[in-house]
Design a protein around this motif. Structure first.
Motif, mmCIF file in Angstrom:
data_model
loop_
_atom_site.group_PDB
_atom_site.id
_atom_site.type_symbol
_atom_site.label_atom_id
_atom_site.label_comp_id
_atom_site.label_asym_id
_atom_site.label_seq_id
_atom_site.Cartn_x
_atom_site.Cartn_y
_atom_site.Cartn_z
ATOM 1 N N ASP A 658 -9.475 -34.112 -12.631
ATOM 2 C CA ASP A 658 -8.539 -34.417 -11.544
ATOM 3 C C ASP A 658 -7.136 -33.875 -11.795
ATOM 4 N N ASP A 659 -6.841 -33.427 -13.053
ATOM 5 C CA ASP A 659 -5.482 -32.998 -13.369
ATOM 6 C C ASP A 659 -5.479 -32.319 -14.734
ATOM 7 N N TYR A 660 -4.347 -31.740 -15.087
ATOM 8 C CA TYR A 660 -4.151 -31.231 -16.444
ATOM 9 C C TYR A 660 -3.368 -32.295 -17.207
ATOM 10 N N TYR A 661 -3.919 -32.735 -18.338
ATOM 11 C CA TYR A 661 -3.322 -33.843 -19.075
ATOM 12 C C TYR A 661 -2.606 -33.364 -20.336
ATOM 13 N N ASN A 662 -1.368 -33.859 -20.520
ATOM 14 C CA ASN A 662 -0.581 -33.570 -21.712
ATOM 15 C C ASN A 662 -0.640 -34.766 -22.665
ATOM 16 N N TYR A 663 -0.674 -34.443 -23.954
ATOM 17 C CA TYR A 663 -0.718 -35.502 -24.967
ATOM 18 C C TYR A 663 0.699 -35.842 -25.406
ATOM 19 N N ARG A 664 1.092 -37.101 -25.202
ATOM 20 C CA ARG A 664 2.406 -37.557 -25.671
ATOM 21 C C ARG A 664 2.178 -38.324 -26.971
ATOM 22 N N GLU A 665 2.409 -37.600 -28.091
ATOM 23 C CA GLU A 665 2.066 -38.151 -29.407
ATOM 24 C C GLU A 665 2.843 -39.424 -29.724
ATOM 25 N N LYS A 666 4.134 -39.449 -29.375
ATOM 26 C CA LYS A 666 4.990 -40.588 -29.703
ATOM 27 C C LYS A 666 4.437 -41.889 -29.127
ATOM 28 N N ASP A 667 3.973 -41.823 -27.874
ATOM 29 C CA ASP A 667 3.466 -43.025 -27.197
ATOM 30 C C ASP A 667 1.949 -43.141 -27.258
ATOM 31 N N ASN A 668 1.295 -42.134 -27.881
ATOM 32 C CA ASN A 668 -0.168 -42.134 -28.001
ATOM 33 C C ASN A 668 -0.831 -42.255 -26.630
ATOM 34 N N MET A 669 -0.454 -41.330 -25.721
ATOM 35 C CA MET A 669 -0.959 -41.337 -24.337
ATOM 36 C C MET A 669 -1.353 -39.929 -23.909
ATOM 37 N N LEU A 670 -2.225 -39.872 -22.911
ATOM 38 C CA LEU A 670 -2.468 -38.641 -22.158
ATOM 39 C C LEU A 670 -1.894 -38.867 -20.758
ATOM 40 N N ILE A 671 -1.085 -37.909 -20.273
ATOM 41 C CA ILE A 671 -0.429 -38.090 -18.964
ATOM 42 C C ILE A 671 -0.717 -36.875 -18.083
ATOM 43 N N GLY A 672 -1.224 -37.150 -16.877
ATOM 44 C CA GLY A 672 -1.519 -36.086 -15.922
ATOM 45 C C GLY A 672 -0.243 -35.448 -15.395
ATOM 46 N N GLU A 673 -0.225 -34.090 -15.356
ATOM 47 C CA GLU A 673 0.980 -33.372 -14.923
ATOM 48 C C GLU A 673 1.349 -33.670 -13.475
ATOM 49 N N LYS A 674 0.360 -33.634 -12.578
ATOM 50 C CA LYS A 674 0.633 -33.835 -11.147
ATOM 51 C C LYS A 674 0.506 -35.301 -10.751
ATOM 52 N N THR A 675 -0.574 -35.917 -11.166
ATOM 53 C CA THR A 675 -0.854 -37.297 -10.729
ATOM 54 C C THR A 675 -0.028 -38.334 -11.479
#
Length: 725
Positions: A658-675
């Motif tokens: 559904d999206d391209y996900y970036n890994y935010r290491e500091k918060d230990n999350m994957l976050i979708g670029e658009k959504t």
């Protein structure tokens, strides 16, 4: 003559084996030669010197570390831990020709995250001699691909060593040439285990992978000694023993248990206190120091429990009979009698060489039915007469548990135990979580208290001893736990000094949280492994200042050592002789290290078999929907668990369509670029299993993402601070 100084001068000048080093001392007496060997051994243990593959000694410099290299599960990174406990990271390009399990010399070259980084400069000892893999044949060439993903090399099998294997078969191989910069390692097939999808192959794979002996198979000299032991107590064994044969004592174990190494008895005293007797099988009466039985027990270190198969530490002649506290049979014991007050404190205790006669072999299931008032007429007739004992035991258990809670012991962590149900062909039909009942908790509390009391005898008198220790949690993992709790809205203040009370408070405050199981798992991951040690640092998880393992000498070697030491302690008027003190100071570090190593290997074998069986279960449930929780986030995806089956797997980031996900290491999350969708530890979602590799116990899932977005909250505090700037 300063032997240590002279030794270091000789080794610094030239790399020599022990025999050559002794020659450099010139004409010295046999006693002096003995002292040189001892000093050299001590220097080796202290990590001052190390040996290479040809047994030549070298001096270790400040920037070098000697240890066993352990690759990560995907074989892309490795770590080496030195004797002092320091950990050094090794990237794959700096690992050279080292393989998982090799003893290596590394040189520090910089930093990797918060750790020192290093490179392998010398392989001191190869750790892998045999392994298990799958045959891959291409035309006339034969390779074996290791099942252990930590070993990232394929092994070439020369034609003369193929043993008529077929493509796809699972085999055990022996390494004949290790890898070089330009060549794959070579091996020969020593055993054909079977075909990939046969259920019967799983156990042989695990045995071979972890170098475990065949079940019920012992060397002939070990069996000869076992068979020579009388199967009944003989008169001379009773000399000097306290007689408990007329006391009401019984065992409580699982339905299928055969080795009963602990029995209990309880009384309420006139002063309102409790008298608790914990009677442990006296294995040390039969397993004599440095005899074949003892040497084999030391080599194995522990019994290994592989679902419905047991690899015992001792032959069944001992473990299932003369050392087992069988109902209505006289048995020798080490008997600890404790007086405990209403606050759960020890008023007094005594340890004896004893003899008992168990009045009943009970099971957890039966005792739980009685205590829960769920017993039928037949069970009431069988063991209902013991109800007053069970009620008294429950009463004391609750007191001991409350006492542990007050001092900061971590309670109520789920065991994660499961039961496999198999069909008629041997395939896994279902996986059922096992819940602990009241009687399991009763026995656990009694054994914990017994272990603490025994440890205190030696710790209080500053005598050498073998402890069960548990270090404080990893600070970095505690920060991850705090960050996760912040994300899900649970506010926690972590003090500079973390105690077990802090973690227990987190468990108490989140027990009704919908993500309580995930919180619990993350909390467990912050804690280090409990190990054996001759140095007492306490037991963090239990909140205990001194702890040992005394209660299972049939299946654990350290418990057997504790029994031997107790016998000497009792015999010498509750002290140890100077000779014994010197002896145990010398041998206990090695016993502790070996026992910890064996325990870890046994645990990993058990986990591997469980994981293979879980993967087998998923093979027949592909494309079914499962509700899962996210248990870990990485840049390449996230790990999930099916909680009711305790099955783990991976959702690769490429499957998030559904999206391209970036890994935010500091918060230990994957976050979708658009959504702006957030995927974090503890999130619940639905998945389907699409790929299963049973041999590697790997399960790949794809997500069924809902349209509703989980967006990050705006940080108002940050907005205000920007205005002020």
């Amino acid at each position: 003559m300063n032997i240590e100084k002279k030794l270091l001068e000789i080794i610094k000048e030239e790399e020599l084996i022990q025999k050559e080093i002794i020659k450099r001392f010139g004409k010295i007496t046999n006693e002096e030669k003995k002292e040189v060997r001892k000093t050299l051994k001590d220097l080796y243990k202290k990590d001052v010197v190390y040996k290479d593959q040809k047994n030549r000694y070298h001096i270790k410099t400040e920037h070098k570390v000697v240890g066993t290299i352990e690759f990560t599960r995907r074989g892309t990174m490795a770590f080496v831990t030195g004797k002092s406990g320091e950990e050094v990271a090794i990237t794959i390009e700096n690992a050279g020709n080292a393989m998982h399990g090799d003893r290596v010399l590394i040189e520090k070259i910089g930093k990797w995250r918060d750790l020192d980084s290093g490179k392998v400069v010398k392989i001191l000892k190869r750790g892998t001699k045999t392994l298990v893999g799958q045959v891959q044949k291409k035309k006339s060439t034969c390779f074996v691909i290791p099942i252990e993903s930590k070993i990232n090399s394929d092994f070439y099998i020369p034609k003369k060593y193929e043993k008529n294997v077929k493509n796809g078969q699972i085999v055990k191989i022996e390494v004949i040439k290790y890898k070089t910069k330009v060549k794959n390692p070579e091996a020969k097939v020593i055993e054909i285990l079977g075909n990939e999808n046969e259920p019967k192959i799983d156990l042989p794979i695990v045995l071979a992978k972890h170098d475990l002996p065949e079940p019920k198979k012992f060397k002939e000299n070990v069996m000869n000694e076992a068979r020579s032991i009388p199967n009944k107590i003989i008169k001379k064994d009773l000399k000097g023993r306290k007689d408990f044969r007329n006391d009401l004592i019984f065992t409580i174990d699982g339905d299928t248990a055969k080795d009963f190494d602990d029995a209990v008895g309880i009384k309420k005293l006139d002063n309102g206190n409790y008298e608790l007797g914990v009677h442990i099988a006296d294995v040390s009466n039969y397993v004599k120091e440095n005899k074949p039985l003892d040497l084999e027990a030391y080599r194995r270190g522990t019994s290994v429990y592989l679902i419905d198969t047991v690899i015992p530490m001792l032959p069944h002649e001992l473990s299932d009979w003369i050392c087992s506290l069988v109902e209505n049979e006289e048995r020798l014991t080490m008997s600890l009698i404790m007086e405990i007050n209403k606050n759960g404190d020890i008023v007094s205790s005594n340890i004896y060489n004893g003899v008992i006669k168990s009045k009943k072999r009970l099971t957890y299931k039966k005792v739980n039915l009685i205590l829960n008032n769920e017993a039928d007429e037949k069970l009431e007739k069988e063991i209902g007469w013991l109800r007053p004992q069970f009620e008294l035991m429950k009463e004391l258990m609750e007191i001991l548990r409350e006492n542990r809670k007050k001092r900061g012991s971590i309670l109520d962590i789920e065991s994660g135990e499961i039961y496999f149900e198999f069909d008629e062909k041997g395939f896994v039909k279902d996986i059922i979580p096992v819940e602990r009942g009241i009687s399991e908790v009763i026995i656990e509390e009694f054994m914990i208290k017994a272990n603490e009391v025994i440890a205190s005898y030696f710790f209080d008198k500053e005598l050498p001893f073998i402890y069960r220790v548990h270090a404080n949690p990893d600070p970095q993992l505690l920060i991850q736990l705090k960050n996760y709790l912040d994300i899900i809205g649970v506010k926690v203040d972590l003090p500079n000094k973390i105690t077990s009370n802090v973690l227990q408070e987190i468990l108490n405050n989140t027990k009704n949280h919908p993500l309580s199981k995930s919180i619990q798992k993350l909390l467990v991951r912050t804690m280090k492994r409990a190990i054996y040690s001759d140095e007492n640092i306490g037991h963090f998880g239990l909140g205990s200042s001194a702890y040992t393992h005394f209660t299972s000498p049939i299946r654990r070697y350290p418990d057997l050592i504790v029994h031997r030491m107790l016998k000497k302690y009792i015999k010498n008027n509750y002290k140890l002789t100077k000779e014994d003190i010197e002896k145990y100071r010398k041998i206990l570090p090695e016993i502790a290290e070996q026992s910890s190593k064996n325990e870890r290997n046994a645990n990993e074998a058990e986990w591997d078999l469980y994981d293979m069986k879980k993967a087998e279960y998923m093979q027949s449930h592909l494309s079914e929907e499962f509700e899962v929780f996210i248990t870990g986030i990485t840049k390449f995806g996230f790990f999930v668990e099916i909680p009711e089956k305790m099955i783990n797997g991976l959702v690769h980031v490429s499957e998030l369509k559904d999206d391209y996900y970036n890994y935010r290491e500091k918060d230990n999350m994957l976050i979708g670029e658009k959504t702006k969708r957030i995927l974090k530890v503890g999130d619940k979602l639905k998945v389907k299993a699409v790929k299963v590799n049973k041999l590697k116990a790997e399960i790949d899932f794809i997500p069924i993402l809902e349209k509703k977005l989980n967006k990050p909250k705006k940080n108002r505090k940050n907005k205000k601070s920007k205005k002020r700037r």
